[in-house]
Design an enzyme around this catalytic site. Structure first.
Site, PDB file in Angstrom:
ATOM      1  N   CYS A   1       0.815  -1.289   0.115  1.00 32.55           N
ATOM      2  CA  CYS A   1      -0.133  -0.132   0.049  1.00 32.55           C
ATOM      3  C   CYS A   1       1.033   1.249  -0.106  1.00 32.55           C
ATOM      4  CB  CYS A   1      -0.925   0.133   1.281  1.00 32.55           C
ATOM      5  SG  CYS A   1      -1.591  -1.477   1.602  1.00 32.55           S
TER       6      CYS A   1
ATOM      7  N   ARG B   1       1.139   1.898  -5.901  1.00 32.33           N
ATOM      8  CA  ARG B   1       1.384   0.769  -4.858  1.00 32.33           C
ATOM      9  C   ARG B   1       0.466   0.075  -4.413  1.00 32.33           C
ATOM     10  NH1 ARG B   1       6.493   1.522  -2.123  1.00 32.33           N
ATOM     11  NH2 ARG B   1       5.466   0.566  -0.257  1.00 32.33           N
TER      12      ARG B   1
ATOM     13  N   TRP C   1      -3.815  -2.050  -1.335  1.00 30.63           N
ATOM     14  CA  TRP C   1      -3.699  -3.119  -2.143  1.00 30.63           C
ATOM     15  C   TRP C   1      -3.936  -4.217  -0.959  1.00 30.63           C
ATOM     16  CZ3 TRP C   1       0.203  -7.286  -2.749  1.00 30.63           C
ATOM     17  CH2 TRP C   1      -0.013  -8.096  -3.806  1.00 30.63           C
TER      18      TRP C   1
ATOM     19  N   ASN D   1       0.983   0.151   6.356  1.00 29.10           N
ATOM     20  CA  ASN D   1       1.334  -1.005   5.319  1.00 29.10           C
ATOM     21  C   ASN D   1       1.971  -2.038   5.781  1.00 29.10           C
ATOM     22  OD1 ASN D   1       0.675   1.121   3.676  1.00 29.10           O
ATOM     23  ND2 ASN D   1       2.784   1.578   3.187  1.00 29.10           N
ATOM     24  N   GLY D   2       1.818  -3.251   5.547  1.00 22.79           N
ATOM     25  CA  GLY D   2       2.333  -4.534   5.950  1.00 22.79           C
ATOM     26  C   GLY D   2       1.464  -5.339   6.534  1.00 22.79           C
TER      27      GLY D   2
ATOM     28  N   GLU E   1      10.763 -12.776 -20.536  1.00 26.61           N
ATOM     29  CA  GLU E   1      10.281 -11.645 -20.020  1.00 26.61           C
ATOM     30  C   GLU E   1       9.245 -11.039 -20.894  1.00 26.61           C
ATOM     31  OE1 GLU E   1      10.344 -10.083 -17.551  1.00 26.61           O
ATOM     32  OE2 GLU E   1       9.994  -7.881 -18.163  1.00 26.61           O
TER      33      GLU E   1
ATOM     34  N   LYS F   1       5.602  -9.687 -19.647  1.00 24.12           N
ATOM     35  CA  LYS F   1       5.188  -8.389 -20.196  1.00 24.12           C
ATOM     36  C   LYS F   1       3.679  -8.568 -20.714  1.00 24.12           C
ATOM     37  CE  LYS F   1       6.827  -6.390 -18.118  1.00 24.12           C
ATOM     38  NZ  LYS F   1       8.116  -6.778 -17.440  1.00 24.12           N
TER      39      LYS F   1
ATOM     40  N   GLU G   1       0.794  -9.863 -18.319  1.00 25.94           N
ATOM     41  CA  GLU G   1       0.608  -8.933 -17.522  1.00 25.94           C
ATOM     42  C   GLU G   1      -0.236  -7.684 -17.737  1.00 25.94           C
ATOM     43  OE1 GLU G   1       4.789  -7.768 -16.217  1.00 25.94           O
ATOM     44  OE2 GLU G   1       3.833  -7.128 -14.403  1.00 25.94           O
TER      45      GLU G   1
ATOM     46  N   HIS H   1       8.665 -30.345 -27.598  1.00 24.52           N
ATOM     47  CA  HIS H   1       8.517 -31.491 -26.526  1.00 24.52           C
ATOM     48  C   HIS H   1       7.339 -31.403 -25.772  1.00 24.52           C
ATOM     49  CE1 HIS H   1      12.610 -32.963 -27.246  1.00 24.52           C
ATOM     50  NE2 HIS H   1      12.995 -31.816 -27.132  1.00 24.52           N
TER      51      HIS H   1
ATOM     52  N   LYS I   1       2.986  -2.972  -7.566  1.00 22.07           N
ATOM     53  CA  LYS I   1       4.555  -2.589  -8.105  1.00 22.07           C
ATOM     54  C   LYS I   1       5.505  -3.367  -7.065  1.00 22.07           C
ATOM     55  CE  LYS I   1       7.495  -0.465 -10.632  1.00 22.07           C
ATOM     56  NZ  LYS I   1       7.547  -1.167 -11.669  1.00 22.07           N
TER      57      LYS I   1
HETATM   58  C1  F6R Z   1       6.764  -7.517 -13.735  1.00 25.83           C
HETATM   59  C2  F6R Z   1       6.999  -7.320 -12.415  1.00 25.83           C
HETATM   60  C3  F6R Z   1       6.962  -8.278 -11.271  1.00 25.83           C
HETATM   61  C4  F6R Z   1       8.311  -8.119 -10.515  1.00 25.83           C
HETATM   62  C5  F6R Z   1       8.417  -8.893  -9.224  1.00 25.83           C
HETATM   63  C6  F6R Z   1       9.519  -8.737  -8.416  1.00 25.83           C
HETATM   64  O1  F6R Z   1       6.687  -6.402 -14.469  1.00 25.83           O
HETATM   65  O2  F6R Z   1       6.931  -6.099 -12.142  1.00 25.83           O
HETATM   66  O3  F6R Z   1       7.015  -9.625 -11.914  1.00 25.83           O
HETATM   67  O4  F6R Z   1       9.641  -8.116 -11.317  1.00 25.83           O
HETATM   68  O5  F6R Z   1       7.173  -8.837  -8.586  1.00 25.83           O
HETATM   69  O6  F6R Z   1       9.664  -7.357  -8.161  1.00 25.83           O
HETATM   70  P1  F6R Z   1      11.000  -6.606  -7.543  1.00 25.83           P
HETATM   71  O7  F6R Z   1      12.036  -6.733  -8.538  1.00 25.83           O
HETATM   72  O8  F6R Z   1      10.783  -5.533  -6.928  1.00 25.83           O
HETATM   73  O9  F6R Z   1      11.687  -7.738  -6.384  1.00 25.83           O
END
Ligand code: F6R
Length: 597
Positions: A2, A27, A71, A97-98, A470, A474, A477, A493, A592
């Site tokens: 959050c 966040r 969140w 937060n937490g 990756e 993307k 997501e 396979h 995030k």
């Molecule tokens: C994808 C994304 C997530 C983060 C993952 C790890 O776009 O952002 O898959 O890569 O949650 O986050 P960090 O790098 O902050 O540990």
């Protein structure tokens, strides 16, 4: 995860809270709320994004207050579970937060004392506990209540008829902002940049009292602490959209600079960079990370092995704890852009328990991982607002290249001449990335292929394989198209059974030693009628007949192709999501930084 904000000073507090919350919305955005001290406490909150809360907000006058954007982790997204929470007598308000791990136990005790609860959250127990311990000194009550708490938190608390905001932190980020006759607190500096660049990053166990008269900081033992503020280098402009339609697009286009800044920070001193254990021989490296950072780790495996000859294992951070304790390694690298990912922090602790030297690669100065790890390599991507990681990913790739070269030089796999060539190629990279950005239109055109797709496959070989993983991550997501990244040789396979004329294939056919095999793999798929999008270099001509669409990227020293490939695939997923009308910067169910395990 959050976002929280607190303010005390001469400004109209509701304006400050709303403005700052908008910066923190990445966040978490399933409910939002504010509490303002106007003699008594006034609270307003709503389910949904901050704009929803703002549109129903009555005039709230005052100069001290707190705000929150949530969140959900404990208790569904709803009005009743939105922060701030009020004590039963409405004299204290709190945002958090937490996670309070022992909230059920605390709740039981409070219920016996007659407390009535209004939400399903873990957080609410804390405001009642503070109220229970309040004997005229809010700061003392907060510290006493936190003694009873097991879990993680950053909190901000206000009470009626007071201009003080009491804050405390444990394993969740919290930063104090210093102004003239006004002071701030936020879970992220981006919320403060509008007002100040003088900040103090709080440490675990610390608490503070903020008022227009100043900030009093207290250490974990409750004694007064003093730390000079640091200057944030990020400008307001960096934290804004800068004219782009979405943060994600802006952040993709910032990559020549973020890559360049990460290179510049370390390249001159690379041979001697003090990021490696001094007393251990590094004969193996383990990389632990999640999501996009894991994919960067996978690229790291290829480049570290290539440049240094040292074997590398990459593991998902959340799974590391389940491996045998004898699974240990002299050097463990934790990659996390936010520096706050709970799974990666836990993996860091586990690695230390197993006797490893831990090196963190992170984008956030002052983040939790920087305090946990033995050494830190900072990426210099600047603030990344869009939930989907883009510029932090390519900056992580630069960091693993730097690490690979440092290891290679250390164990003499690379001599001075190899280092010189490596540095020259690395310095050329930002311009190559700019060239791809100049060709964004080609990727926009290719996106039409995915308009009605429900599934897609991304294939590559060797060091390009993780960047295809990756690319797939993307796409899923932000466009909600199911996508898988596969090592091209693995397709036959099993997954080949899923390919048909409705399932697009994206293949990296770049001019390196994998080219011929990639062409064969793509031919196998072409025979099944799948639409094929090839990412090829300018000079790869013979693959053209296989492709329904082809996107050309400039040739580059093969070692660095994961970077240019990643940028092309980021643009592709952005334009697919745009074509499908998705909320690009805030994909559903994601946040995030993921501060729960
Ligand atoms: C994808 C994304 C997530 C983060 C993952 C790890 O776009 O952002 O898959 O890569 O949650 O986050 P960090 O790098 O902050 O540990």
């Amino acid at each position: 995860m959050c976002g929280l904000i607190g303010y005390s000073g001469p400004r109209d507090v509701s304006g400050v809270l709303l403005e700052s919350l908008r910066k923190l919305e990445y966040r978490g955005y399933d409910s939002a709320g504010v509490a303002v001290v106007n003699g008594a406490l006034e609270v307003h909150k709503e389910k949904g994004e901050i704009s929803v809360m703002e549109s129903s907000m009555p005039p709230m006058q005052g100069h001290t207050g707190i705000g929150h954007t949530r969140w959900a982790t404990c208790g569904a997204p709803s009005w009743k579970n939105a922060h701030p929470f009020l004590s039963q007598d409405r004299k204290i308000a709190l945002v958090h937060n937490g996670i309070i791990e022992n909230h059920n136990q605390i709740r039981k005790g409070l219920l016996e004392n007659g407390t009535v609860f209004s939400s399903d959250t873990d957080t609410e127990v804390l405001v009642h506990l503070i109220s229970h311990y309040h004997k005229g000194d809010l700061h003392a009550a907060v510290r006493r209540a936190l003694d009873d708490v097991r879990g993680t938190y950053s909190i901000a608390v206000v009470e009626e008829y007071s201009d003080e905001v009491v804050v405390a932190k444990k394993e969740n980020p919290l930063v104090l902002g210093l102004g003239l006759n006004e002071n701030f607190v936020a879970s992220d500096v981006t919320a403060l940049l509008e007002y100040t660049s003088d900040v103090v990053y709080m440490e675990d166990g610390e608490s503070a009292v903020i008022s227009p008269r100043g900030i009093s900081l207290y250490g974990a033992d409750g004694s007064a602490a003093d730390r000079p503020p640091s200057k944030v280098q990020w400008s307001m402009e960096e934290a804004r959209k800068g004219g782009f339609e979405h943060y994600m697009l802006k952040e993709i286009f910032e990559q020549p600079r973020s890559i360049s800044e990460t290179i510049i920070s370390y390249i001159d001193e690379l041979e001697m960079l003090e990021i490696l254990p001094t007393r251990k021989k590094v004969d193996m490296v383990k990389i632990l990370a999640c999501g996009t950072s894991y994919n960067a780790g996978m690229v790291g495996k290829y480049v570290i092995e290539e440049l240094s000859g040292i074997p590398v294992q990459v593991e998902i951070a959340s799974e590391y704890r389940y491996t045998t304790k004898t699974n240990r390694c002299p050097l463990v690298v934790l990659i996390t852009q936010s520096g706050e990912t709970a799974d990666t922090l836990a993996a860091c602790r586990e690695a230390k328990d197993r006797g490893s030297f831990t090196l963190a690669i992170t984008n956030v100065v002052g983040s939790s991982i920087t305090r946990e790890a033995d050494a830190v390599l900072f990426t210099k991507a600047g603030p990344e607002i869009s939930v989907a990681a883009t510029k932090t990913y390519t900056a992580q790739l630069i960091a693993v290249y730097l690490l690979a070269a440092r290891l290679g030089y250390m164990n003499r796999s690379m001599g001075d001449e190899e280092m010189r060539i490596f540095k020259a190629s690395l310095r050329a990279l930002p311009n190559k990335v700019s060239e791809i950005l100049d060709r964004a239109q080609g990727l926009q055109a290719a996106a039409a292929m995915f308009r009605d797709a429900t599934s897609a496959f991304f294939i590559g070989r060797n060091r390009n394989f993780p960047s295809m993983m990756e690319g797939a991550l993307k796409l899923k997501e932000i466009s909600y198209v199911h996508a898988e990244g596969y090592a091209a040789g693995e397709l036959k396979h099993g997954p080949l059974a899923l390919l048909d004329e409705r399932t697009p294939l994206v293949a990296a056919c770049l001019g390196d030693h994998t080219y011929d095999k990639m062409v064969s793999n793509v031919s196998e798929v072409a025979a099944r009628g799948s639409p094929i999008l090839l990412i090829a270099n300018d000079d790869n001509e013979d693959c053209e007949t296989l492709a329904d669409q082809i996107v050309r990227i400039p040739p580059i020293e093969p070692l660095f192709s994961p970077v240019t490939l990643a940028v092309a695939l980021q643009l592709l997923s952005y334009y697919v999501a745009k074509e499908r009308g998705m909320p690009i910067d805030k994909p559903r169910n994601l946040a995030k930084s993921v501060t729960v395990e």
